[in-house]
Design an enzyme around this catalytic site. Structure first.
Site, PDB file in Angstrom:
ATOM      1  CB  CYS A  82      78.675  -6.056  91.886  1.00 37.44           C
ATOM      2  SG  CYS A  82      80.128  -6.865  91.159  1.00 37.44           S
ATOM      3  CB  CYS A 105      86.094  -4.630  87.987  1.00 39.14           C
ATOM      4  SG  CYS A 105      84.413  -4.282  87.439  1.00 39.14           S
ATOM      5  CB  CYS A 117      86.756  -5.208  93.094  1.00 43.34           C
ATOM      6  SG  CYS A 117      85.628  -4.142  94.010  1.00 43.34           S
ATOM      7  CB  CYS A 169      81.077   5.629  79.366  1.00 44.38           C
ATOM      8  SG  CYS A 169      80.190   4.076  79.288  1.00 44.38           S
TER       9      CYS A 169
END
Length: 489
Positions: free
Chosen positions: A455, A404, A458, A18
């Protein structure tokens, strides 16, 4: 899990959860500003949209399923009168399918005072918090983690009689990724998880007319706000009559900004942590041209995110760049669904090749990522049907090997093609003449942000926030793992 563009299909791209947007500006039409901000951020979520406005006394909210322009018109915006606003555009990853109840902003009552919360990200420990709040008599209308956050803040504020205490306590309790904006009747708050996983920035309107908070800088640009800085990990920023105030809600942890924002999610005209997204993508193309060169006649980019990288590849390799794939920008998330026969056309609903450009040519095709591989397979088939002599696929993210849990809708490992096939097997399945992915080191080198922590879970499976076993139990299994557990191997 999220809903695909067409029923019965899982998306073959990572999907962002979002967008959030906030405004504090007395004397301004803050609802209209929020509406324009959300339109600039529409790429981050297309299932529902909402705006909540505070007028000093109460909060009024309007939200519904659909794109921003489907939800808001002149009459709807005119009913949202006030000087503080928060807006949200949603793509569901936590909380199931699209529904009005799941649309944000979420409202929470603190005695007779309302607050409205908009959240980008995904929390990983909401079940325990929800259970605890329900035992205290708190009621919920949806299954979203964002409503849990709103109700947690409201509950603690009601006990302590200070909204900042409620926000601070929530930040100490919530685990996962969150960039949140919150409106009380007379103030705007913005706060971010201690790892800084999801982006959030602050801007100022000209002539000191007010403040704006946005998921990306492109949201600031559309309302004429000047970028000031990012909200720091673990920070709470408040905007009210006294100006902008900052305090540390929780101690920052290891920096872990989502690296996929640069690869795919963010708009190319945005700046994240001091780095132009457009320039980062051009750099990725240059890097993979050096890492995985090939003889070819043309370089093509898959619209939209693959185009800057294709330009970088062409500049580095000396192979000419061409616009050989046209994107239909008006086919996306919609409530008018195609027939099954149209659905079988696959990506032709969104992408169409130019045979006059690519027929007889050896192509280097640059794309941002491969998740399940089905879209890449259809893309290669489409290019060959248009007359391409060779198709060499170059991907400007490393192999997506792990799911994720922080606000990106990727599949469990058994659905991730790179977790279940070798490069040669993937290349054969997709039907390309060659396939190469940028290295993780190359991706890092492409991004010159003002920090060094990303991060990359993934790609590596190293998660900055621990994932509860109840969530991760089956998500980490490959097809081979399932087969072994079923006695098929």
């Amino acid at each position: 899990m999220s809903q695909s563009a067409f029923p019965g299909e899982r998306p073959d791209r990572p999907e962002e959860e979002c967008a959030v947007f906030g405004v504090y500006a007395k004397g301004e039409d803050v609802a209209r500003m929020a509406c324009f901000g959300l339109q600039a951020l529409q790429h981050r979520g297309q299932e529902s949209a909402g705006i909540a406005v505070g007028d000093g006394e109460t909060i009024t909210v309007a939200k519904d399923l659909g794109l921003v322009t489907q939800v808001f018109d002149e009459s709807t915006l005119a009913a949202l009168d006030g000087f503080v606003a928060v807006g949200h555009a949603r793509y569901s990853t936590s909380g199931g399918a699209a529904s009005w109840e799941a649309a944000q902003p979420h409202i929470s009552a603190i005695d007779d005072v309302l607050i409205a919360l908009a959240h980008n990200g995904t929390l990983v420990n909401t079940n325990a918090i929800r259970t605890s709040l329900i035992s205290e008599g708190v009621q919920f209308r949806s299954h979203t983690d964002s409503e849990v956050a709103a109700k947690a803040i409201g509950y603690v504020t009601q006990q302590t009689h200070h909204l900042r205490n409620g926000i601070r306590h929530a930040m100490e309790t919530l685990e996962g990724a969150y960039a949140m904006v919150l409106a009380s009747p007379d103030s705007l708050y913005a706060f971010r998880d201690p790892n800084g996983i999801r982006p959030l920035c602050v801007g100022r309107l000209p002539d000191d007319r007010g403040w704006v908070v946005s998921s990306e800088t492109c949201g600031l640009d559309i309302v004429g706000a000047e970028y000031v800085r990012d909200v720091e990990p673990g920070e709470i920023v408040c905007f009210n009559d006294e100006g902008m105030h900052s305090e540390q809600g929780v101690a920052p942890r290891r920096r872990a900004a989502c690296i996929f924002e640069y690869v795919y999610f963010a708009r190319p005209d945005s700046v994240l942590d001091g780095m132009s997204v457009y320039q980062a993508r051009r750099n990725m193309g240059r890097v993979i041209a050096r890492e995985s060169p090939v003889e070819a006649d043309l370089v093509l980019g898959v619209p939209d995110s693959g185009v800057p990288s294709a330009m970088g590849y062409a500049a580095e390799s000396g192979i000419p760049y061409a616009d050989g794939i046209v994107k239909n920008r008006y086919v996306g998330r919609t409530f008018i669904q195609p027939t099954q026969a149209m659905r079988q056309l696959g990506i032709r609903l969104k992408l169409n090749p130019l045979p006059s450009v690519i027929a007889g040519k050896r192509l280097v095709v640059i794309d941002d990522s491969i998740v399940r591989g089905n879209t890449s397979k259809k893309l290669v088939d489409m290019l060959r049907e248009a007359g391409a002599a060779e198709v060499h696929l170059r991907i400007v993210s490393p192999e997506v090997l792990w799911p994720c849990f922080y606000g990106i809708d990727t599949d469990s490992r058994d659905q991730l093609i790179a977790a279940n096939m070798t490069n040669a097997e993937m290349c054969e399945f997709i039907g390309a003449d060659s396939l190469a992915f940028i290295t993780l080191e190359g991706l890092r080198d492409s991004i010159r942000a003002n920090h060094e922590g990303f991060c990359e879970a993934c790609f590596t499976g190293e998660y900055p926030v621990d994932i509860p076993e109840s969530i991760s139990k089956n998500s980490f299994l490959t097809k081979a793992d399932f087969a072994e557990a079923s006695g098929l191997q």
